[in-house]
Enzyme design. Structure first.
Site, PDB file in Angstrom:
ATOM      1  N   TYR A 126      -2.553   0.175  10.750  1.00  0.00           N
ATOM      2  CA  TYR A 126      -2.656  -0.425   9.412  1.00  0.00           C
ATOM      3  C   TYR A 126      -1.443  -0.040   8.572  1.00  0.00           C
ATOM      4  CZ  TYR A 126      -3.941  -1.019   4.543  1.00  0.00           C
ATOM      5  OH  TYR A 126      -3.920  -1.348   3.221  1.00  0.00           O
ATOM      6  N   SER A 161       0.851  -1.184   0.000  1.00  0.00           N
ATOM      7  CA  SER A 161       0.000   0.000   0.000  1.00  0.00           C
ATOM      8  C   SER A 161       0.886   1.233   0.000  1.00  0.00           C
ATOM      9  CB  SER A 161      -0.895   0.021   1.244  1.00  0.00           C
ATOM     10  OG  SER A 161      -1.607   1.238   1.346  1.00  0.00           O
TER      11      SER A 161
END
Length: 234
Positions: free
Chosen positions: A153, A141
């Site tokens: 995250y 990501s």
């Protein structure tokens, strides 16, 4: 359009929706054999029914963070299709909170899926990928390239970034390619109603990037692809 790697067997974890599902459909359309996993049996069945290509598509219920389940999926893939040419560690999710004011009960499953999951998949697949000169793809990501406040995250995706490189160091002398794909803001169910900005990309360009990595000729290791939508500043 046909890929030069046509006819390969590709395993994708967490592929009942979003990037994983788009990638599976694209690979099927291009003549590949695809194995998809998901934790929810109902969602998996729905995907299989909609995708078609039942002769080249296998769906298996499995938790990417569970070693026995992962090992079983890889074994069944090879038994069913005869070999494994590529694996895509796509399973992952975001708890949607922060370390500062979040719910710690949500963090363990996220960390296990996002960090342990790719490591388990690598451990299970690398011997088979060595036999075929295959490729391991990790879905990272942009959050694994840039920090934001109290974002656990993001920390899991920083771990994926590091894992991709240390796996590359291990895999390249064995003839295995390793690619890290870093999506920016993508309009998928991943966001669970959190609100996606209008510039968000569909999952399709990420699926195309994964296929591009799998399409590299022998001897070429494409290591990192970062795909942001135009308009995403960070």
């Amino acid at each position: 359009m046909t890929m030069t790697v046509a006819g390969k067997t590709v395993l994708i974890t967490g592929a009942t929706s979003g990037i994983g599902a788009h990638t599976a459909r694209l690979l099927l359309d291009r003549g590949h054999r695809v194995v998809v996993t998901g934790r929810n049996e109902s969602k998996l069945k729905t995907f299989l029914d909609q995708a078609g290509h039942s002769d080249r598509l296998l769906g298996l219920v499995a938790d990417a963070a569970d070693w026995q389940a992962t090992e079983s999926v890889v074994t069944r893939t090879v038994e069913h299709f005869g070999a494994l040419d590529a694996a895509v560690a796509n399973a992952g999710f975001m708890s949607g909170d922060s370390i500062g004011d979040g719910d710690p009960a949500l963090w363990s499953p996220m960390v296990l899926t996002n960090v342990l999951g790719p490591a388990l998949l690598a451990h299970a697949t690398l011997p088979h990928l060595e036999a075929t000169g295959g490729r391991l793809v990790l879905i990272g990501s942009v959050a694994g390239l840039k920090n934001s406040p109290a974002n656990l995250y993001s920390a899991t995706k920083w771990a994926t970034t590091g894992l991709a490189e240390n796996l590359r160091l291990h895999a390249t002398p064995r003839g295995i390619g390793v690619t890290l794909v870093n999506p920016g803001m993508i309009d998928t169910p991943f966001w669970q109603g959190a609100g996606v900005p209008p510039f968000a990309l569909s999952p399709q360009p990420i699926a195309e990037a994964i296929c591009f990595a799998l399409d590299q000729p022998a001897g070429v290791d494409l290591n990192t692809l970062t795909i942001r939508p135009i308009g995403q500043p960070a």
